[in-house]
Scaffold this motif. Sequence first.
Motif, PDB file in Angstrom:
ATOM      1  N   TRP A  21      -8.043 -41.273  78.795  1.00 18.85           N
ATOM      2  CA  TRP A  21      -8.140 -40.108  77.906  1.00 18.85           C
ATOM      3  C   TRP A  21      -7.022 -40.015  76.868  1.00 18.85           C
ATOM      4  N   TRP A  22      -6.255 -41.084  76.656  1.00 11.97           N
ATOM      5  CA  TRP A  22      -5.145 -41.016  75.698  1.00 11.97           C
ATOM      6  C   TRP A  22      -5.633 -40.719  74.277  1.00 11.97           C
ATOM      7  N   ASN A  23      -6.864 -41.115  73.971  1.00 14.13           N
ATOM      8  CA  ASN A  23      -7.358 -40.956  72.599  1.00 14.13           C
ATOM      9  C   ASN A  23      -8.514 -39.969  72.505  1.00 14.13           C
TER      10      ASN A  23
ATOM     11  N   CYS B 254       0.366 -32.325  73.929  1.00 21.00           N
ATOM     12  CA  CYS B 254       1.086 -33.339  74.705  1.00 21.00           C
ATOM     13  C   CYS B 254       1.313 -32.912  76.148  1.00 21.00           C
ATOM     14  N   CYS B 255       1.789 -31.692  76.351  1.00 22.85           N
ATOM     15  CA  CYS B 255       2.112 -31.260  77.717  1.00 22.85           C
ATOM     16  C   CYS B 255       0.845 -30.991  78.533  1.00 22.85           C
TER      17      CYS B 255
ATOM     18  N   ASN C 296      10.214 -30.536  71.194  1.00 18.34           N
ATOM     19  CA  ASN C 296      10.099 -31.086  72.535  1.00 18.34           C
ATOM     20  C   ASN C 296       8.787 -31.873  72.620  1.00 18.34           C
ATOM     21  N   HIS C 297       8.799 -33.001  73.325  1.00 20.92           N
ATOM     22  CA  HIS C 297       7.594 -33.832  73.415  1.00 20.92           C
ATOM     23  C   HIS C 297       7.516 -34.445  74.806  1.00 20.92           C
ATOM     24  N   ASN C 298       6.303 -34.476  75.367  1.00 25.49           N
ATOM     25  CA  ASN C 298       6.046 -34.900  76.732  1.00 25.49           C
ATOM     26  C   ASN C 298       5.096 -36.098  76.724  1.00 25.49           C
ATOM     27  N   MET C 299       5.450 -37.178  77.432  1.00 27.36           N
ATOM     28  CA  MET C 299       4.644 -38.400  77.479  1.00 27.36           C
ATOM     29  C   MET C 299       4.611 -38.917  78.919  1.00 27.36           C
TER      30      MET C 299
ATOM     31  N   ASN D  15       1.847 -43.509  77.263  1.00 28.77           N
ATOM     32  CA  ASN D  15       0.612 -42.944  76.736  1.00 28.77           C
ATOM     33  C   ASN D  15       0.861 -41.472  76.483  1.00 28.77           C
ATOM     34  N   ALA D  16       0.226 -40.923  75.442  1.00 24.87           N
ATOM     35  CA  ALA D  16       0.516 -39.529  75.081  1.00 24.87           C
ATOM     36  C   ALA D  16      -0.578 -38.968  74.189  1.00 24.87           C
ATOM     37  N   HIS D  17      -0.541 -37.654  74.040  1.00 24.62           N
ATOM     38  CA  HIS D  17      -1.358 -36.942  73.061  1.00 24.62           C
ATOM     39  C   HIS D  17      -0.446 -36.380  71.971  1.00 24.62           C
ATOM     40  N   SER D  18      -1.080 -36.159  70.825  1.00 23.54           N
ATOM     41  CA  SER D  18      -0.458 -35.422  69.711  1.00 23.54           C
ATOM     42  C   SER D  18       0.881 -36.015  69.277  1.00 23.54           C
TER      43      SER D  18
END
Length: 326
Positions: free
Chosen positions: A176-178, A192-193, A286-289, A303-306
């Motif tokens: 679901w990364w994309n 992201c979170c 702040n960013h969460n991966m 892998n991450a969103h946004s």
Amino acid sequence: HIIKVEGVQAEDTTTPLDEVKDSIKSTLETDKKKEVYNSTLEQWKKDCEFCIENVNIEFVVSEVIKNANETIITGSEWNQIDYRFNYENSSRSMLFETVHVIHVSEESHAIMSDCYSEYTGYTHGSENEIARVQIGEEPKTSINVDELIAQSQKMEIAAVQYSYTPSAAINYSESWWNGFNPRFYNYGTSDCCNFISQCLLSGGMSMTSTWQTQYNSTSSSQFDGSYSKSTLAWMCTSDFMNYWVSQGRHLTRITSLEQAGSGNPIFWIAGTYTTSSGATKSYSTNHNMLIVGAQNNTCVLVNAHSNAAYHMPISLTTEYLYTLWF
């Protein structure tokens, strides 16, 4: 075509043809391209038995800065498209955001430049301005990282027992990364979170009253514009970190691969830092991966969103990173 018009009263100042013919040519070419595009799109929809039922576009201004020579407007262009294939009984909805920084001349009121970025990764503008509109930002809640690390070191992780399978969390992120899983609500360009919380849930972590989300009951993921379907600990990085530290998870500054376990969340924290290579690094948000692997003993893969990221390498020497151990 260039059309000559006669018998029209001219103004005092007339622009010579040589000065405007390129503009006329460009306009005619653009109109022709639009015509071809629209006819091709209509034929595609007909062939696919596909119809667009409604399109709604809204621009929401978030900041206006007036200077001597220009006004700088920052805002979000929200596009919602309701569509349906002819064999379906109900409509689908797609919502996406484009963040703009628009410079408007104070003298002529004309738009001088428009820098924008979409969560799909499509961007336009200068490097400095792209940094301002880069998708993936969430509320800039400040985090006292040193205090949080000290707190996490005092917690006994054995006091909170969960069964966590890192490979299951990684597998979910690979799927679901994309895209948005229709089972969950999404937060568009600030997802992201929310995405990492879904990964942890798939890895075996259980929802609680503080860390939870509501499930979506429709056939496609819905945008939670009211931010009411999830708790802050589920969808906001700062609250996510605070919650898991309170549950006994250890927060660690990463300086080597031994400190970066696959299946663990990894963070950029808003602020200015000095990296292990001696460089100064600033993060605006702040960013969460999720850590999914390593590369060349110098980078973790995430892998991450946004923005959507798949096996994106992040250097341990040029970045300032934190992780929670699960």
